[in-house]
Design an enzyme around this catalytic site. Sequence first.
Site, PDB file in Angstrom:
ATOM      1  N   THR A  44     -36.677 -16.402 105.368  1.00 32.17           N
ATOM      2  CA  THR A  44     -35.517 -15.153 104.568  1.00 32.17           C
ATOM      3  C   THR A  44     -34.692 -15.450 103.911  1.00 32.17           C
ATOM      4  O   THR A  44     -34.644 -14.825 102.599  1.00 32.17           O
ATOM      5  CB  THR A  44     -35.808 -13.591 105.054  1.00 32.17           C
ATOM      6  OG1 THR A  44     -36.620 -13.363 106.484  1.00 32.17           O
ATOM      7  CG2 THR A  44     -35.449 -12.606 104.294  1.00 32.17           C
ATOM      8  N   HIS A  47     -35.438 -17.308 100.851  1.00 32.95           N
ATOM      9  CA  HIS A  47     -36.224 -16.656  99.499  1.00 32.95           C
ATOM     10  C   HIS A  47     -35.138 -16.151  99.075  1.00 32.95           C
ATOM     11  O   HIS A  47     -34.791 -16.213  97.618  1.00 32.95           O
ATOM     12  CB  HIS A  47     -36.527 -15.632 100.664  1.00 32.95           C
ATOM     13  CG  HIS A  47     -37.964 -15.784 100.577  1.00 32.95           C
ATOM     14  ND1 HIS A  47     -38.722 -16.857 100.599  1.00 32.95           N
ATOM     15  CD2 HIS A  47     -38.361 -15.632 101.751  1.00 32.95           C
ATOM     16  CE1 HIS A  47     -39.982 -17.125 100.785  1.00 32.95           C
ATOM     17  NE2 HIS A  47     -39.842 -16.481 101.800  1.00 32.95           N
ATOM     18  N   ILE A 291     -47.972  -8.424 113.502  1.00 30.39           N
ATOM     19  CA  ILE A 291     -47.108  -8.810 114.322  1.00 30.39           C
ATOM     20  C   ILE A 291     -46.030  -8.156 112.829  1.00 30.39           C
ATOM     21  O   ILE A 291     -46.222  -8.872 111.910  1.00 30.39           O
ATOM     22  CB  ILE A 291     -46.867  -9.598 114.242  1.00 30.39           C
ATOM     23  CG1 ILE A 291     -47.966 -10.565 115.814  1.00 30.39           C
ATOM     24  CG2 ILE A 291     -44.846  -9.805 115.324  1.00 30.39           C
ATOM     25  CD1 ILE A 291     -47.887  -9.464 117.299  1.00 30.39           C
TER      26      ILE A 291
END
Length: 348
Positions: A44, A47, A291
């Site tokens: 993340t 990103h 999930i």
Amino acid sequence: MTNTMKAIWKTAKGAGAEIREAKIPEITSHQVLVKIMATSICGTDLHIYNWDKWSAGRIKPPMIFGHEFSGEVIEIGSQVNHVKVGDHVSAETHIPCGGCFQCRTGQMHICRNLKILGVDCDGCFTQYIAVPEICCIINDKNMPWEIASVQEPIGNAMYCVSESNVAGKSVAIFGDGPTGVFATGIARAYGATKIIVCGMQRYRLDIISKYKPDLMIDVSKTDARTAIMEFTKGEGVDVILEMSGSEAAIHDGLRVVKKGGVFTAFGIPKEPVRIDMAEDVIFKGIRLIAINGRKMFGTWFEVAGLINSNRLDVSHVLTHEFPLEKFNDAMELLNAREVMAGKIILKP
């Protein structure tokens, strides 16, 4: 102690980030102030650093990003009851509201009003961070700071494996990123009988090999679907753990899972994925499990239990360490065409 700290800021929309000074946060009555000892880089964060489509729609600069860390509590708010100064902590990065239907029915990790540390509020690529008490995970003081900092992503893999009931079963793991690596070690510890790993980064597959999977498939050279069906003598596997978000991997996984098997989805696709619900799901009678994050807080106890009992060793997955100021070097490693790193630790 001065009232300023170093931090990695996402200062504006676009690629990159900067080291700048920031004010040490003032805590509220239900927060604790943590001196960060180690922080690790997540996909993340990459990103956000690269500024992709998801980041452009979610991140609101200027902000401090990063969400995986460990540290020592140096101050507590007036209403904090269960955490004390001197505790070693990590943090559950999903910050719940506590009042919605999901929070009130034991599903805080998918709170309707969820905020994520380092995404929706300032994160941990810095020296100090304010954390809600409810998100604090108290660690054994014998756990190294570096290992403690990666419990959050280990928790993603743990949630995938534990929900999939892998004991005594064959498992295929798609994805050689850190969560795929961790899932391999956890599946072995939890009693999977045959473990197949599919990836395409040689360096990462070498890291995974330390967990002794029964078959590793380099999907850049070998067709995963064919290799898995040959290895299982046409039976397929009991459990698929899809950790990559690759559309090709999703389709391969749906085809090689046995009738009546389990397909657990964790990887985030870049675009919507079209699947054949009739042939690949309904007629096969498979169970789909989605999930998101970790169970609050059962997953954390499972992670700590495996690490503290030495049933899961993740030390070889932590391949590089940089001072906070060298974050650009770390991001360059992770952005390489051929990734030559596992989990990267930043030290404030």
